[in-house]
Scaffold this motif. Structure first.
Motif, mmCIF file in Angstrom:
data_model
loop_
_atom_site.group_PDB
_atom_site.id
_atom_site.type_symbol
_atom_site.label_atom_id
_atom_site.label_comp_id
_atom_site.label_asym_id
_atom_site.label_seq_id
_atom_site.Cartn_x
_atom_site.Cartn_y
_atom_site.Cartn_z
ATOM 1 N N GLY A 140 -3.120 -48.033 -92.092
ATOM 2 C CA GLY A 140 -3.400 -46.818 -92.845
ATOM 3 C C GLY A 140 -2.455 -46.707 -94.016
ATOM 4 N N ARG A 141 -2.483 -45.554 -94.680
ATOM 5 C CA ARG A 141 -1.616 -45.338 -95.837
ATOM 6 C C ARG A 141 -0.985 -43.958 -95.737
ATOM 7 N NH1 ARG A 141 -6.114 -45.122 -99.445
ATOM 8 N NH2 ARG A 141 -7.284 -45.219 -97.491
ATOM 9 N N LEU A 142 0.243 -43.839 -96.229
ATOM 10 C CA LEU A 142 0.899 -42.539 -96.312
ATOM 11 C C LEU A 142 1.883 -42.545 -97.466
ATOM 12 C CD1 LEU A 142 3.703 -41.960 -93.667
ATOM 13 C CD2 LEU A 142 2.967 -44.217 -94.431
ATOM 14 N N VAL A 143 2.244 -41.362 -97.924
ATOM 15 C CA VAL A 143 3.193 -41.231 -99.022
ATOM 16 C C VAL A 143 4.560 -40.893 -98.457
ATOM 17 C CG1 VAL A 143 3.838 -39.885 -101.059
ATOM 18 C CG2 VAL A 143 1.457 -40.564 -100.721
ATOM 19 N N LEU A 144 5.533 -41.748 -98.710
ATOM 20 C CA LEU A 144 6.930 -41.524 -98.328
ATOM 21 C C LEU A 144 7.793 -41.630 -99.576
ATOM 22 C CD1 LEU A 144 7.251 -43.672 -95.066
ATOM 23 C CD2 LEU A 144 7.098 -41.191 -95.206
ATOM 24 N N SER A 145 8.659 -40.648 -99.785
ATOM 25 C CA SER A 145 9.557 -40.649 -100.948
ATOM 26 C C SER A 145 8.776 -40.857 -102.247
ATOM 27 C CB SER A 145 10.646 -41.717 -100.791
ATOM 28 O OG SER A 145 11.385 -41.511 -99.606
ATOM 29 N N LYS A 146 7.682 -40.096 -102.377
ATOM 30 C CA LYS A 146 6.863 -40.094 -103.595
ATOM 31 C C LYS A 146 6.248 -41.458 -103.899
ATOM 32 C CE LYS A 146 9.294 -36.254 -105.799
ATOM 33 N NZ LYS A 146 10.146 -35.903 -104.651
ATOM 34 N N ARG A 147 5.991 -42.236 -102.848
ATOM 35 C CA ARG A 147 5.397 -43.555 -103.032
ATOM 36 C C ARG A 147 4.450 -43.843 -101.883
ATOM 37 N NH1 ARG A 147 7.840 -49.109 -102.363
ATOM 38 N NH2 ARG A 147 6.525 -50.434 -103.630
ATOM 39 N N GLU A 148 3.234 -44.305 -102.215
ATOM 40 C CA GLU A 148 2.278 -44.606 -101.155
ATOM 41 C C GLU A 148 2.621 -45.944 -100.514
ATOM 42 O OE1 GLU A 148 -2.376 -43.857 -100.523
ATOM 43 O OE2 GLU A 148 -1.968 -45.452 -101.974
ATOM 44 N N ARG A 149 2.645 -45.936 -99.185
ATOM 45 C CA ARG A 149 2.966 -47.133 -98.431
ATOM 46 C C ARG A 149 1.837 -47.424 -97.449
ATOM 47 N NH1 ARG A 149 8.400 -48.342 -98.445
ATOM 48 N NH2 ARG A 149 7.577 -50.344 -97.751
ATOM 49 N N VAL A 150 1.630 -48.711 -97.188
ATOM 50 C CA VAL A 150 0.735 -49.118 -96.103
ATOM 51 C C VAL A 150 1.558 -49.079 -94.818
ATOM 52 C CG1 VAL A 150 -0.705 -50.963 -95.177
ATOM 53 C CG2 VAL A 150 -0.592 -50.584 -97.652
ATOM 54 N N ILE A 151 0.961 -48.576 -93.737
ATOM 55 C CA ILE A 151 1.682 -48.482 -92.467
ATOM 56 C C ILE A 151 0.835 -49.094 -91.359
ATOM 57 C CG2 ILE A 151 0.801 -46.150 -91.956
ATOM 58 C CD1 ILE A 151 3.590 -45.599 -90.668
ATOM 59 N N ALA A 152 1.493 -49.861 -90.491
ATOM 60 C CA ALA A 152 0.835 -50.471 -89.328
ATOM 61 C C ALA A 152 1.203 -49.654 -88.098
ATOM 62 C CB ALA A 152 1.284 -51.918 -89.166
ATOM 63 N N LEU A 153 0.199 -49.195 -87.373
ATOM 64 C CA LEU A 153 0.408 -48.373 -86.187
ATOM 65 C C LEU A 153 -0.012 -49.138 -84.945
ATOM 66 C CD1 LEU A 153 -1.196 -45.125 -87.606
ATOM 67 C CD2 LEU A 153 1.242 -45.525 -87.338
ATOM 68 N N GLU A 154 0.833 -49.131 -83.916
ATOM 69 C CA GLU A 154 0.503 -49.795 -82.662
ATOM 70 C C GLU A 154 0.994 -48.958 -81.494
ATOM 71 O OE1 GLU A 154 2.836 -53.454 -81.995
ATOM 72 O OE2 GLU A 154 3.883 -52.954 -83.856
ATOM 73 N N ALA A 155 0.317 -49.082 -80.361
ATOM 74 C CA ALA A 155 0.701 -48.333 -79.164
ATOM 75 C C ALA A 155 2.103 -48.758 -78.724
ATOM 76 C CB ALA A 155 -0.305 -48.585 -78.050
#
Length: 276
Positions: A140-155
């Motif tokens: 997915g994607r989220l904005v951290l510190s005014k910058r969009e980042r791709v993030i990998a989520l796992e159980a």
């Protein structure tokens, strides 16, 4: 603890409020302050105008985008806050991939992801367990510190582990470093000896055995100095002996590994059990 980011996790029409917490911290490391060696007082950094060489008050500090050499476009904080995209508040899952397919060079910073409100715990658990059963990682994607980042989520345990991923332009190409290395033919007997050494040192991954020996030595040095003792200076690093005969070095390594360990003081040596 205060979350690093709060928002929503969304999968198709299912969503739940979540919070991100930093999974790692360096707060426990020994930290040094800049001090004036003449007075022992702590130093403070001061902003200086590059042209006038005059100190700048904190309220005059701002952001500038360089449009030409020495020319900057002033950007106000309010302008950046006004630039909002969906991922500022929502992590929308775009796809699912096997974790083994993610090049480890792209992994950046880990976060613990957990439901932020009781009302969303069921939806969170459904998404988590679906990923666990399929052994898949959500992207997915989220904005951290005014910058969009791709993030990998796992159980992970009762929650999710979210790891931000680097963009391709941030990862240097391996061929730029390894292309000049020659293709070598390894003798089978050398490879057998090397594999024997690897097998003899095989173990299970246990981070509890990790020791920050530099941190330990640094703390011991600081405590001794605080007590008024002058720590003795240890000999400087000596490079290992230059390898002359690789085969002989491998044989000696195997021989050293097969030597019985010396019994500790005060402990009687126990005879080795015979093999069946």
């Amino acid at each position: 603890m205060r979350p690093y980011w709060k928002g929503y996790l969304k999968l198709a029409l299912v969503s739940c409020p979540i919070a991100l917490h930093a999974a790692c911290s360096t707060a426990e490391r020994v930290a040094f302050r800049q001090v004036n060696k003449a007075t022992g007082n702590r130093l403070r950094q001061q902003l200086i105008d590059e042209e006038t060489r005059e100190p700048v008050a904190p309220e005059h500090k701002g952001r500038g985008y360089e449009v030409a050499k020495g020319q900057y476009l002033i950007v106000e904080d309010a302008e950046l806050e006004a630039i909002e995209i969906e991922s500022t508040h929502i992590i929308e899952i775009d796809s699912f991939v096997p974790r083994s397919e993610i090049d480890q060079r792209f992994f950046d910073t880990p976060y613990y992801v957990m439901p932020n409100e009781r009302v969303g715990q069921d939806a969170f658990a459904v998404i988590r367990e679906a990923m666990r059963h399929k052994s898949m990682v959500a992207l997915g994607r989220l904005v951290l510190s005014k910058r969009e980042r791709v993030i990998a989520l796992e159980a992970y345990d009762k929650g999710l582990l979210g790891t931000t991923l680097r963009y391709p332009y941030e990862v240097r190409k391996a061929k730029n470093y390894f292309s000049d290395l020659p293709e070598l033919s390894i003798a089978p007997d050398m490879l057998t000896l090397a594999e024997h050494i690897l097998d003899s040192k095989a173990a299970e991954f246990d981070p509890a055995t990790f020791r920050d020996r530099y941190e330990e030595a640094l703390l011991a040095h600081l405590k001794a100095k605080q007590a008024g003792a002058i720590p003795a200076r240890k000999p400087t690093f000596a490079a290992p002996h230059r390898l002359v005969n690789l085969m002989e070095a491998l044989r000696r390594s195997v021989a050293e590994d097969t030597k019985p360990a010396a019994p500790r003081k005060g402990v009687a040596a126990v005879p080795a059990r015979k093999r069946a």
